[in-house]
Every structure is written in structure tokens, then in C-alpha cells.
Design an enzyme around this catalytic site. Sequence first.
Site, PDB file in Angstrom:
ATOM      1  N   LYS A 138      39.922  32.413  38.336  1.00 31.07           N
ATOM      2  CA  LYS A 138      39.680  33.860  38.331  1.00 31.07           C
ATOM      3  C   LYS A 138      38.198  34.195  38.448  1.00 31.07           C
ATOM      4  O   LYS A 138      37.848  35.278  38.910  1.00 31.07           O
ATOM      5  CB  LYS A 138      40.306  34.494  37.101  1.00 31.07           C
ATOM      6  CG  LYS A 138      41.831  34.399  37.163  1.00 31.07           C
ATOM      7  CD  LYS A 138      42.525  35.268  36.165  1.00 31.07           C
ATOM      8  CE  LYS A 138      44.030  35.262  36.397  1.00 31.07           C
ATOM      9  NZ  LYS A 138      44.652  33.932  36.123  1.00 31.07           N
TER      10      LYS A 138
HETATM   11  C1  LIG Z   1      45.884  33.553  36.616  1.00 25.80           C
HETATM   12  C2  LIG Z   1      46.231  32.098  36.735  1.00 25.80           C
HETATM   13  C3  LIG Z   1      47.296  31.647  37.544  1.00 25.80           C
HETATM   14  C4  LIG Z   1      48.199  32.598  38.301  1.00 25.80           C
HETATM   15  O1  LIG Z   1      47.554  33.261  39.345  1.00 25.80           O
HETATM   16  P1  LIG Z   1      48.175  34.599  39.986  1.00 25.80           P
HETATM   17  O2  LIG Z   1      47.144  35.120  40.897  1.00 25.80           O
HETATM   18  O3  LIG Z   1      48.450  35.498  38.819  1.00 25.80           O
HETATM   19  O4  LIG Z   1      49.440  34.198  40.688  1.00 25.80           O
HETATM   20  C5  LIG Z   1      47.520  30.286  37.651  1.00 25.80           C
HETATM   21  N1  LIG Z   1      46.761  29.400  36.963  1.00 25.80           N
HETATM   22  C6  LIG Z   1      45.739  29.792  36.170  1.00 25.80           C
HETATM   23  C7  LIG Z   1      44.966  28.756  35.432  1.00 25.80           C
HETATM   24  C8  LIG Z   1      45.429  31.149  36.026  1.00 25.80           C
HETATM   25  O5  LIG Z   1      44.418  31.531  35.220  1.00 25.80           O
END
Ligand SMILES: *Cc1c(COP(=O)(O)O)cnc(C)c1O
Length: 471
Positions: free
Chosen positions: A111
Site C-alpha cells: 500500500k
Molecule cells: C491490502 C492488502 C491486500 C489486498 O489488496 P486489495 O487491493 O485490497 O485487493 C493484500 N495483501 C496485503 C498485505 C495487503 O495489505
Amino acid sequence: MHYISTRGGGEPMTYTETLLEGLAADGGLAVPALLPRVEAETLESWRALDYAALATEVLGLFATDIPRDDLARMCRAAYAPETFPVAVPLRPIGGGITLVGLSEGPTLAFKDMAMQFLGQALEYALEKQDGVLNIVGATSGDTGSAAEHALRGKERVSVFMLSPQGRMSPFQRAQMYSLQDGNVHNLAVDGVFDDCQNLVKALAGDLAFKRAHRLGAVNSINLARITAQVVYYFWAWLRATDGIDDAAGFEVSFTVPSGNFGNILSGHYARRMGLPIRRLVLAANENNVLDEFFRTGLYRPRAAAQTLATSSPSMDISKASNLERFIHDLVDQDPVRLRDAWAELDAQGHVDFSEQQSRFTEEFGIVSGTSTHADRLATIRAVHEGSGEIIDPHTADGVKVARGFVEPGVPMLVLETAKPQKFAETIREAIGIDVELGPELRALLDAPQHVTEIPNDERTLRDFVQEHALR
Ligand SMILES: *Cc1c(COP(=O)(O)O)cnc(C)c1O
């Protein structure tokens, strides 16, 4: 380039306008009116660029209302070596699979890739209009810390992040609560994640309060985050095809550990823009609503109470907020059909797209699979034995599902969505090893923490925001 609502209402928006709005005015999500195309020669001309320069090119196709020099400066700042010591490395782990390292940023999860850009873009937009924004959000871990690290110290933004008291890992707590910046407010709510989210919704739903206190959000439906994530699909393709004589049209596949459908949606956009992607493999955990949807065409979101708490917690989502953007493409961008589908969902609790199911793979290249706790542990173990790499539980879900879709001659790129250090307990359970923490991470765990504990009560939250909001 402008942006429209999936539900057909409202006026077309610029990129900067979508940045500051959450939902479109009619409750839909902003989508590009027309996705830009990237031709093979253009793609090849980007091969020598570093990550920040590539981001400027790709984001420049979307943010056409931001002057190129400004955008370049924002991308340089977002993807500076101090924030990402290595920018998106690719690491083969055997069996035709390569990891795409998206977790080299400050909070050790993917993120950061989008949030660091969003932090720059928000600051830019607010300076232009001489405004301020108070971000109010709820987090179960990764989103909140990525947002705080991207927005800390910014003059025109403050962050109020609600988290469920006692329900995050020590590491996640430390990442958020150790921040000393005056514009970051951590609120530990006596409740669960849903309670936090309901409090945020209550505030955001009060339009008078929202306007008076300039409230905003940086959640996963934010279009700037989706577009910033498109960049690394291009980057990964360019790196995977380095050294191939005539790479034009050379297809690779991606596997994406998925929750809110944000990350893989960016891959879907990259593919529609012309990037040669053969398959987009959606990996789900036990909360496999999306896997069922892509296998059968039946969409049956579950209630929060039926969402399982798993060892890949960032994928514990049963109603993926970004799916609406894919459905919009599935109904050929017809807002009437989209609204009809959602009306059917409201009336019956499910909506049936099984007549369209063959298009998922044939037209959109999407396939899917599910990984369980046992799969996760076995995959972490197997990857460690085979390559020496320690992967995190979410990435393990990706590798597990990817294995079923590896094809000869097609590189399979699995997005590494977090570092194992964040989920030490599951790693210990899988391979009996305590993942090493560098000196910085150890210091982080020992640093003093700043958090205000509040009851699960809207009044208390309102008072707190009112008192501390920028104006
Ligand atoms: C947020 C997240 C996901 C999922 O991603 P999306 O964009 O919500 O599908 C998967 N793995 C980790 C470690 C995350 O922080």
C-alpha cells in the site's frame, strides 16, 4: 482525460477532483471515461526509465490536468530512495515464478506504493486551492499505517485513524502509534474493526459536519491509488522482458493476492491499456467471495459477521469495494445495467453474471483460486526450502494459487504484497524461524507510542475531530 461515475450521474471530473472526493456524487465510483492506450513503441521507449520517471509517464496519461514538471517532481518525491531503498525488485523463486517486490517502503506492505504518491498529490492539490483536508479513516492494520507514513508532517492534511483496540499485531501497532507528528492522531476504539468503520461512516454521512470540518478519505476506492498501482505492472513487464530481443507483444501473467480488488483492478486497467498481460490470477484466502464470482459468475458478498479472521488478515474482506469498477466494464460501461445489477443484489443478496462468465477469461484474462491456512503454511515452507526466501502469508496465498496457472514460456509474476516481518507468528508456525528484524525495526517496536483510547461512541469521536481538525 476526464472521469465519470460508474452509475452515470454527476458531471465529468478532472483527476485532481477525483483525488479530493471519495465516492462520486451519485454513490458510484470514478472511472476513466476512456482508458489511454500505450502502443508497443511507446512501451519500449520507457525501458531505460527509473521507477519515478516511469511513474511520471504512466500517471501523466491519467493526471492530464497536472503540469508535467509538477507531476515529475511529485513522483521523484514519492519514490525517493529514502522511502523506497530499492524500487520494485523482481526475484525468481523457481517453478517459473518471480516475485515482484512491492513491499520495500516504510510500512513493509504494497500500500506504500500508491499511498506515497497520494500523499504528494493531495498536498499539491490542496496547495493549489489553498485548502486543508482532515482524513478520517478506519484500519485493521496496513492501510492506516501506509496512510500515516505518507501524510505525516504534511502541513495541509491531518489524519485521524481509528483502529480496534488490542486487535492489531504488535508490529502494526508500533508502525502507527510510534509516529510523533502533530498531524497524526491515532484513536484506539474499544471495539472491532467494523465498529471503527461504522463510526467513520457516521461522520462522513453527516454532510454538514463533513463540509464544516473538511473531512476526506484515502480508502482503497481512491482513484489516484488505483492509477499509481498501474505503474508497477508496466515496470514489472519491462523488467521481466529485459534482454528479450523483440519484446513487443511478449506476454507475462500476474498473480495478485486480493481483498478489496484494488490491486488487481490496476492490473486490469494496465491490460486494457495495451500491456501484454496473458492472465491476471486473483488469489483469495478463505474469504473467497471473489474466487466464487470469477469461477461461476455468481456474486454473493458476505456480511461482516461472516467474514473469517485468517492468517492473511489484509485479505479478510467479503464485499470488495472496487469490484464495481470491473462490473462497469463487464456491463459494457452501461450505468443502467450496473444499477440494475446492484438493485438485484440488494433485493436477493446475490447477483448472477453466469451468462457472462466465459468473458472473464476470454476477454479480460482473469482466472482465480483460493488458498487456505494449511496452503499458506505449506507454501511458505516449500518456497523457503526451494529458494531460501521467506515470504509473507499474503504473498504465499499468491504463490499457491499461481502454481496452478503457470504455463510454459509465460513468466508468472506474483505480487509480493507484504514482508514476512509483519506477520512473524505465521512464519514461525510455518518454518519454526523467527524472522530477523533489522536495528530500525527493533527500535520501532521499542519506541514510545502515542494513541488516544476512546469508547465506541460517535459523540466522543466528533468532539475529538472538532477539537483537533485543521481549519
Ligand atoms: C491490502 C492488502 C491486500 C489486498 O489488496 P486489495 O487491493 O485490497 O485487493 C493484500 N495483501 C496485503 C498485505 C495487503 O495489505
